[in-house]
Design a protein around this motif. Structure first.
Motif, mmCIF file in Angstrom:
data_model
loop_
_atom_site.group_PDB
_atom_site.id
_atom_site.type_symbol
_atom_site.label_atom_id
_atom_site.label_comp_id
_atom_site.label_asym_id
_atom_site.label_seq_id
_atom_site.Cartn_x
_atom_site.Cartn_y
_atom_site.Cartn_z
ATOM 1 N N ASP A 290 38.140 46.877 24.271
ATOM 2 C CA ASP A 290 39.576 46.594 24.725
ATOM 3 C C ASP A 290 39.882 46.981 26.277
ATOM 4 O O ASP A 290 40.786 46.246 27.016
ATOM 5 C CB ASP A 290 40.423 47.690 24.181
ATOM 6 N N LEU A 291 38.968 47.842 26.769
ATOM 7 C CA LEU A 291 39.019 48.019 28.284
ATOM 8 C C LEU A 291 38.482 46.793 29.209
ATOM 9 O O LEU A 291 39.258 46.245 29.943
ATOM 10 C CB LEU A 291 38.130 49.173 28.569
ATOM 11 N N GLY A 292 37.631 45.859 28.733
ATOM 12 C CA GLY A 292 36.999 44.969 29.445
ATOM 13 C C GLY A 292 38.074 43.567 29.257
ATOM 14 O O GLY A 292 38.272 42.906 29.912
ATOM 15 N N TYR A 293 38.404 43.515 27.708
ATOM 16 C CA TYR A 293 39.540 42.730 27.724
ATOM 17 C C TYR A 293 40.721 42.855 28.633
ATOM 18 O O TYR A 293 41.103 41.793 29.184
ATOM 19 C CB TYR A 293 39.947 42.679 26.086
ATOM 20 N N THR A 294 41.225 44.099 28.583
ATOM 21 C CA THR A 294 42.358 44.281 29.530
ATOM 22 C C THR A 294 42.352 44.085 30.941
ATOM 23 O O THR A 294 42.988 43.526 31.707
ATOM 24 C CB THR A 294 42.711 45.920 29.387
ATOM 25 N N ALA A 295 41.144 44.187 31.436
ATOM 26 C CA ALA A 295 40.799 44.064 32.827
ATOM 27 C C ALA A 295 40.663 42.471 33.126
ATOM 28 O O ALA A 295 41.422 42.346 34.236
ATOM 29 C CB ALA A 295 39.301 44.793 33.344
ATOM 30 N N VAL A 296 40.250 41.880 32.345
ATOM 31 C CA VAL A 296 39.992 40.308 32.716
ATOM 32 C C VAL A 296 41.638 39.742 32.611
ATOM 33 O O VAL A 296 41.952 39.159 33.160
ATOM 34 C CB VAL A 296 39.142 39.576 31.850
ATOM 35 N N TYR A 297 42.304 40.314 31.417
ATOM 36 C CA TYR A 297 43.499 39.864 31.221
ATOM 37 C C TYR A 297 44.506 40.147 32.193
ATOM 38 O O TYR A 297 45.319 39.303 32.677
ATOM 39 C CB TYR A 297 44.042 40.265 29.594
ATOM 40 N N ALA A 298 44.485 41.203 32.765
ATOM 41 C CA ALA A 298 45.259 41.699 33.862
ATOM 42 C C ALA A 298 44.926 40.730 35.121
ATOM 43 O O ALA A 298 45.861 40.510 35.848
ATOM 44 C CB ALA A 298 45.196 43.048 34.009
ATOM 45 N N ALA A 299 43.881 40.659 35.277
ATOM 46 C CA ALA A 299 43.457 39.606 36.618
ATOM 47 C C ALA A 299 44.105 38.299 36.403
ATOM 48 O O ALA A 299 44.747 37.703 37.290
ATOM 49 C CB ALA A 299 41.901 39.761 36.774
ATOM 50 N N HIS A 300 44.025 37.745 35.285
ATOM 51 C CA HIS A 300 44.619 36.645 34.976
ATOM 52 C C HIS A 300 46.168 36.461 35.188
ATOM 53 O O HIS A 300 46.610 35.579 35.705
ATOM 54 C CB HIS A 300 44.294 35.970 33.395
ATOM 55 N N SER A 301 46.712 37.680 34.755
ATOM 56 C CA SER A 301 48.194 37.911 34.979
ATOM 57 C C SER A 301 48.455 37.664 36.223
ATOM 58 O O SER A 301 49.683 37.103 36.642
ATOM 59 C CB SER A 301 48.765 38.962 34.358
ATOM 60 N N VAL A 302 47.794 38.405 37.156
ATOM 61 C CA VAL A 302 48.105 38.478 38.409
ATOM 62 C C VAL A 302 47.818 37.004 39.180
ATOM 63 O O VAL A 302 48.614 36.612 39.773
ATOM 64 C CB VAL A 302 47.324 39.502 39.326
ATOM 65 N N LEU A 303 46.744 36.430 38.702
ATOM 66 C CA LEU A 303 46.386 35.219 39.191
ATOM 67 C C LEU A 303 47.582 33.952 38.886
ATOM 68 O O LEU A 303 47.856 33.157 39.662
ATOM 69 C CB LEU A 303 45.201 34.708 38.742
ATOM 70 N N ALA A 304 48.065 34.221 37.670
ATOM 71 C CA ALA A 304 48.957 33.347 36.957
ATOM 72 C C ALA A 304 50.347 33.724 37.561
ATOM 73 O O ALA A 304 51.245 32.877 37.453
ATOM 74 C CB ALA A 304 48.971 33.397 35.718
ATOM 75 N N GLY A 305 50.529 34.754 38.341
ATOM 76 C CA GLY A 305 51.800 35.135 38.840
ATOM 77 C C GLY A 305 52.832 35.743 38.006
ATOM 78 O O GLY A 305 54.099 36.067 38.161
ATOM 79 N N THR A 306 52.301 36.063 36.783
ATOM 80 C CA THR A 306 53.268 36.768 35.814
ATOM 81 C C THR A 306 53.516 38.217 35.989
ATOM 82 O O THR A 306 53.895 39.100 35.482
ATOM 83 C CB THR A 306 52.706 36.226 34.181
ATOM 84 N N ALA A 307 52.406 38.773 36.909
ATOM 85 C CA ALA A 307 52.469 40.105 37.413
ATOM 86 C C ALA A 307 52.217 40.401 38.955
ATOM 87 O O ALA A 307 51.437 39.461 39.401
ATOM 88 C CB ALA A 307 51.461 40.758 36.624
ATOM 89 N N SER A 308 52.783 41.142 39.463
ATOM 90 C CA SER A 308 52.432 41.562 41.013
ATOM 91 C C SER A 308 51.332 42.782 41.002
ATOM 92 O O SER A 308 50.418 42.741 41.993
ATOM 93 C CB SER A 308 53.551 41.881 41.676
ATOM 94 N N GLY A 309 51.404 43.626 40.200
ATOM 95 C CA GLY A 309 50.496 44.548 39.862
ATOM 96 C C GLY A 309 51.110 45.767 41.037
ATOM 97 O O GLY A 309 50.495 46.709 41.263
#
Ligand code: RAM
Length: 336
Positions: free
Chosen positions: A275-294
């Motif tokens: 789950d940790l690895g999944y979350t890290a990659v998913y979170a990076a995608h969200s920032v790249l996609a602009g759905t999150a600023s972080g």
């Protein structure tokens, strides 16, 4: 060739060409996310890699690059990040071997437009957008003392066998443990040593044996590392100390099931590294996609893991560490 056959061949060729160009367009539109781990050959990161691949598959437009040095050093990671910058990857998610030494190269990556996040073991604030902690560091530290206290009846000498001297995550947890030892509930525990096995099985094993020799009254080793805990448990067994010295800390059910059965380990804890690895990659995608600023105070969508709340310090914590013992270890051993 008959006219009909010629037409059929032409249709086929058009179809194949369309498929090929669609595939290459898909490859071109994929974002490249690099997962940089502390070191290769560590079962914990193999599981995080698996989670990262799950996220990439689910998202569809991510190409995951899994990499890390052979030994857990900051120098090795700096070299790798420089090469990822040259390859123009879109994002880097890193579990850092040093909170400070990685900052300059991570800043360089960010200046070149690369999204940098840290997970598991954090890079200092200036080197990443945010840090994903697997769980709250206070809970992780406290849980390990509680497990040790419970197994040895609240009384006796304990030692810590850690990973590397610079590891952000282990050093944070050790500090929490040292502070918590002042609590009345731990008055009977005496911390006699802290040693480092560098997340290498052989060095961790030697350090554990060194502890037995130096502290003949030692009752428990707390190893806040999946590599260290397994090596220490093996050392306890080999030295015929089962029942005299107990090993606890953070470990993988798949690596510790046998040691729980033998009695070298009573209880240990961990979170789900997949789950940790999944979350890290998913979170990076969200920032790249602009759905999150972080940014602090905001939320980051992370698919099946729902969302991360970024705290004022630019960090976020997932779930509580889960405790394993002989009643449940075999059930989880097939997963991680
Ligand atoms: C080792 C690594 C990792 C840590 C786990 C518990 O595999 O040091 O960073 O989170 O142990």
């Amino acid at each position: 060739m008959t006219k009909q056959r010629k037409n059929r061949v032409a249709t086929w060729l058009t179809l194949v060409a369309t498929c090929l160009s669609a595939a290459s367009a898909a490859a071109e539109t994929k974002v490249r996310v690099a997962m940089v781990v502390k070191n290769l050959g560590n079962g914990f990161f193999d599981a995080a890699h698996q989670g990262g691949e799950d996220a990439a598959k689910e998202l569809g437009d991510v190409e995951l690059i899994y990499t890390g040095p052979t030994k857990p050093t900051a120098e090795g990671q700096i070299e790798i990040i420089n090469s990822l910058i040259a390859q123009k990857v879109n994002a880097i998610v890193i579990s850092a071997n040093d909170p400070d030494a990685l900052i300059p190269v991570c800043k360089k990556a960010a200046q070149r437009g690369i999204t940098v996040l840290s997970f598991d073991s954090g890079v200092g604030k200036a080197g990443r957008i945010f840090q994903i902690n697997p769980s709250n560091p206070e809970l992780i530290g406290l849980k390990q003392l509680q497990m040790a206290a419970k197994t040895i009846g609240g009384k006796g000498e304990i030692a810590i066998l850690s990973a590397t001297t610079q590891a952000t995550n282990q050093n944070t947890w050790i500090q929490v443990m040292k502070n918590d030892l002042k609590r009345p509930e731990f008055a009977g525990l005496k911390l006699v040593d802290v040693v480092y096995g560098d997340d290498q099985s052989d060095k961790s094993y030697r350090e554990a044996v060194g502890l037995f020799r130096k502290h003949p009254d030692l009752k428990a080793i707390i190893a806040p590392t999946t590599v260290g805990i397994t090596a220490a448990a093996k050392a306890v067994t080999d030295e015929k100390l089962v029942g005299k010295v107990f090993v606890t800390g953070l470990g993988l059910p798949s690596e510790l099931a046998g040691h729980v059965r033998s009695g070298a380990v009573d209880t240990f804890a961990i979170w789900n590294p997949i789950d940790l690895g999944y979350t890290a990659v998913y979170a990076a995608h969200s920032v790249l996609a602009g759905t999150a600023s972080g940014k602090p105070g905001t939320e980051v969508p992370v698919g099946r893991m729902k969302s991360l709340k970024i705290d004022p310090n630019g960090e976020t914590a997932m779930s509580e560490p889960f405790v394993f013992d002989k009643a449940n270890v075999d059930k989880f051993a097939k997963f991680f």
